[in-house]
Design a protein around this motif. Structure first.
Motif, PDB file in Angstrom:
ATOM      1  N   LEU A  26      39.467  28.433  -4.359  1.00 21.75           N
ATOM      2  CA  LEU A  26      39.943  29.420  -5.322  1.00 21.75           C
ATOM      3  C   LEU A  26      39.913  28.855  -6.741  1.00 21.75           C
ATOM      4  O   LEU A  26      39.572  29.560  -7.700  1.00 21.75           O
ATOM      5  CB  LEU A  26      41.355  29.867  -4.960  1.00 21.75           C
ATOM      6  CG  LEU A  26      41.990  30.948  -5.852  1.00 21.75           C
ATOM      7  CD1 LEU A  26      41.132  32.203  -5.872  1.00 21.75           C
ATOM      8  CD2 LEU A  26      43.401  31.276  -5.370  1.00 21.75           C
ATOM      9  N   GLN A  27      40.248  27.591  -6.896  1.00 22.33           N
ATOM     10  CA  GLN A  27      40.211  26.952  -8.209  1.00 22.33           C
ATOM     11  C   GLN A  27      38.788  26.905  -8.761  1.00 22.33           C
ATOM     12  O   GLN A  27      38.569  27.110  -9.963  1.00 22.33           O
ATOM     13  CB  GLN A  27      40.805  25.544  -8.118  1.00 22.33           C
ATOM     14  CG  GLN A  27      40.796  24.759  -9.420  1.00 22.33           C
ATOM     15  CD  GLN A  27      41.807  25.272 -10.426  1.00 22.33           C
ATOM     16  OE1 GLN A  27      42.214  26.430 -10.389  1.00 22.33           O
ATOM     17  NE2 GLN A  27      42.211  24.411 -11.333  1.00 22.33           N
ATOM     18  N   LEU A  28      37.824  26.640  -7.893  1.00 21.44           N
ATOM     19  CA  LEU A  28      36.425  26.651  -8.323  1.00 21.44           C
ATOM     20  C   LEU A  28      35.985  28.043  -8.749  1.00 21.44           C
ATOM     21  O   LEU A  28      35.284  28.206  -9.753  1.00 21.44           O
ATOM     22  CB  LEU A  28      35.526  26.150  -7.191  1.00 21.44           C
ATOM     23  CG  LEU A  28      35.371  24.636  -7.063  1.00 21.44           C
ATOM     24  CD1 LEU A  28      34.615  24.299  -5.784  1.00 21.44           C
ATOM     25  CD2 LEU A  28      34.637  24.070  -8.266  1.00 21.44           C
ATOM     26  N   VAL A  29      36.403  29.053  -7.994  1.00 21.76           N
ATOM     27  CA  VAL A  29      36.063  30.434  -8.356  1.00 21.76           C
ATOM     28  C   VAL A  29      36.640  30.780  -9.725  1.00 21.76           C
ATOM     29  O   VAL A  29      35.958  31.355 -10.580  1.00 21.76           O
ATOM     30  CB  VAL A  29      36.582  31.419  -7.282  1.00 21.76           C
ATOM     31  CG1 VAL A  29      36.415  32.854  -7.755  1.00 21.76           C
ATOM     32  CG2 VAL A  29      35.834  31.207  -5.976  1.00 21.76           C
ATOM     33  N   LEU A  30      37.895  30.421  -9.963  1.00 19.16           N
ATOM     34  CA  LEU A  30      38.520  30.689 -11.262  1.00 19.16           C
ATOM     35  C   LEU A  30      37.796  29.937 -12.376  1.00 19.16           C
ATOM     36  O   LEU A  30      37.615  30.465 -13.477  1.00 19.16           O
ATOM     37  CB  LEU A  30      39.992  30.281 -11.238  1.00 19.16           C
ATOM     38  CG  LEU A  30      40.946  31.212 -10.489  1.00 19.16           C
ATOM     39  CD1 LEU A  30      42.326  30.597 -10.394  1.00 19.16           C
ATOM     40  CD2 LEU A  30      41.026  32.568 -11.205  1.00 19.16           C
ATOM     41  N   GLY A  31      37.396  28.704 -12.100  1.00 13.09           N
ATOM     42  CA  GLY A  31      36.661  27.948 -13.105  1.00 13.09           C
ATOM     43  C   GLY A  31      35.344  28.616 -13.461  1.00 13.09           C
ATOM     44  O   GLY A  31      34.967  28.673 -14.648  1.00 13.09           O
ATOM     45  N   LEU A  32      34.633  29.138 -12.466  1.00 10.13           N
ATOM     46  CA  LEU A  32      33.378  29.840 -12.742  1.00 10.13           C
ATOM     47  C   LEU A  32      33.625  31.163 -13.461  1.00 10.13           C
ATOM     48  O   LEU A  32      32.811  31.588 -14.291  1.00 10.13           O
ATOM     49  CB  LEU A  32      32.620  30.075 -11.431  1.00 10.13           C
ATOM     50  CG  LEU A  32      32.107  28.814 -10.725  1.00 10.13           C
ATOM     51  CD1 LEU A  32      31.520  29.162  -9.364  1.00 10.13           C
ATOM     52  CD2 LEU A  32      31.070  28.092 -11.586  1.00 10.13           C
ATOM     53  N   VAL A  33      34.756  31.812 -13.165  1.00 12.33           N
ATOM     54  CA  VAL A  33      35.092  33.078 -13.841  1.00 12.33           C
ATOM     55  C   VAL A  33      35.360  32.850 -15.328  1.00 12.33           C
ATOM     56  O   VAL A  33      35.106  33.734 -16.158  1.00 12.33           O
ATOM     57  CB  VAL A  33      36.317  33.732 -13.159  1.00 12.33           C
ATOM     58  CG1 VAL A  33      36.863  34.896 -13.987  1.00 12.33           C
ATOM     59  CG2 VAL A  33      35.953  34.218 -11.760  1.00 12.33           C
ATOM     60  N   THR A  34      35.862  31.664 -15.694  1.00 18.10           N
ATOM     61  CA  THR A  34      36.158  31.391 -17.102  1.00 18.10           C
ATOM     62  C   THR A  34      34.899  31.256 -17.954  1.00 18.10           C
ATOM     63  O   THR A  34      34.977  31.361 -19.179  1.00 18.10           O
ATOM     64  CB  THR A  34      36.981  30.097 -17.262  1.00 18.10           C
ATOM     65  OG1 THR A  34      36.208  28.973 -16.804  1.00 18.10           O
ATOM     66  CG2 THR A  34      38.280  30.172 -16.477  1.00 18.10           C
ATOM     67  N   LEU A  35      33.740  31.021 -17.331  1.00 20.47           N
ATOM     68  CA  LEU A  35      32.523  30.768 -18.103  1.00 20.47           C
ATOM     69  C   LEU A  35      32.125  31.934 -19.007  1.00 20.47           C
ATOM     70  O   LEU A  35      31.829  31.726 -20.188  1.00 20.47           O
ATOM     71  CB  LEU A  35      31.372  30.386 -17.165  1.00 20.47           C
ATOM     72  CG  LEU A  35      31.576  29.106 -16.346  1.00 20.47           C
ATOM     73  CD1 LEU A  35      30.363  28.831 -15.474  1.00 20.47           C
ATOM     74  CD2 LEU A  35      31.857  27.917 -17.257  1.00 20.47           C
ATOM     75  N   PRO A  36      32.092  33.187 -18.507  1.00 15.69           N
ATOM     76  CA  PRO A  36      31.758  34.295 -19.419  1.00 15.69           C
ATOM     77  C   PRO A  36      32.747  34.431 -20.564  1.00 15.69           C
ATOM     78  O   PRO A  36      32.361  34.787 -21.690  1.00 15.69           O
ATOM     79  CB  PRO A  36      31.794  35.528 -18.499  1.00 15.69           C
ATOM     80  CG  PRO A  36      31.603  34.995 -17.128  1.00 15.69           C
ATOM     81  CD  PRO A  36      32.262  33.662 -17.117  1.00 15.69           C
TER      82      PRO A  36
END
Length: 232
Positions: free
Chosen positions: A136-146
């Motif tokens: 879940l932390q990785l998913v959130l990190g990828l979501v922050t990119l945009p």
């Protein structure tokens, strides 16, 4: 009310997390050394573990040191060489690449642990919990990119860096710095601190035992055993 919640999450909770992380690790090393291990299940299913583990570790090591250097390096130390906006774009590209690699590896490890009956039977609830939290932390990190791309001036990165630096140097006003950042960054920070809280109670403690000394070890002298000579 929200102001008090954010003050707790970003001004007090980090110190709770770091305290549990350090003290809990020390207590577990002192009281439970037989549980101080990675708990490998390679003997049960090696092929998927090899791919998933390698991808996960390559990605997570890059992300860890990238976050460590990126957040804790003062702006004045690099502002003469690279702008904050350019540094943020470098972080987006490199972090996005490493995050994707890590996500693929962790997804393989999580799928392996949840779908293989033998591995599932030998897994503790914390084994599965820590994998889910990391995923879940990785998913959130990828979501922050945009969101980072939208704020290409580097303002968000500077705010997050100043927050981290104030936390580790015990300076006040840290929570106010992240009050206006986008929600994925806030969730990413809270879940990151939560990982520090869970760390001493999970298999992640094996990180402390990384064999750094192995690189600097003395050469081992090996003598070949000669065949026994027949006695006359």
């Amino acid at each position: 009310m929200m102001q008090y919640v954010e003050h707790f999450l970003f001004g007090i909770y980090p110190y709770i997390g770091l305290s549990v992380f350090l003290i809990g690790s020390l207590v577990r090393f002192e009281r439970g050394q037989y549980t101080w291990r990675s708990g490998s299940s390679q003997m049960l299913r090696a092929r998927q573990l090899r791919w998933g583990s390698n991808l996960f570790h390559i990605g997570i090591l890059f992300l860890f040191f990238g976050h460590f250097v990126g957040l804790l390096t003062p702006h004045w130390l690099y502002e003469h060489f690279i702008t904050a906006g350019a540094k943020q774009m470098v972080a987006v590209v490199s972090g996005g690449t490493a995050g994707t690699i890590c996500f693929i590896g962790l997804t393989m490890l999580l799928h392996r642990r949840l779908t293989d009956p033998r591995i599932r039977a030998t897994s503790s609830p914390m084994d599965i919990t820590i994998l889910l939290v990391l995923w879940l932390q990785l998913v959130l990190g990828l979501v922050t990119l945009p969101f980072s791309v939208q704020h290409s001036d580097g303002g968000t990165m500077l705010a997050l860096s100043e927050w981290a630096q104030r936390i580790v140097t015990f300076r006040g006003g840290a929570a106010e710095l992240v009050a206006n950042v986008d929600w994925p960054f806030k969730l990413h920070l809270v879940l990151g601190i939560t990982i520090f809280v869970l760390f001493p109670f999970s298999r992640l403690v094996h990180i402390w035992s990384v064999p750094v000394g192995y690189v600097f070890r003395s050469y081992q002298v090996v003598r070949r055993r000669s065949p026994a000579r027949p006695t006359l």
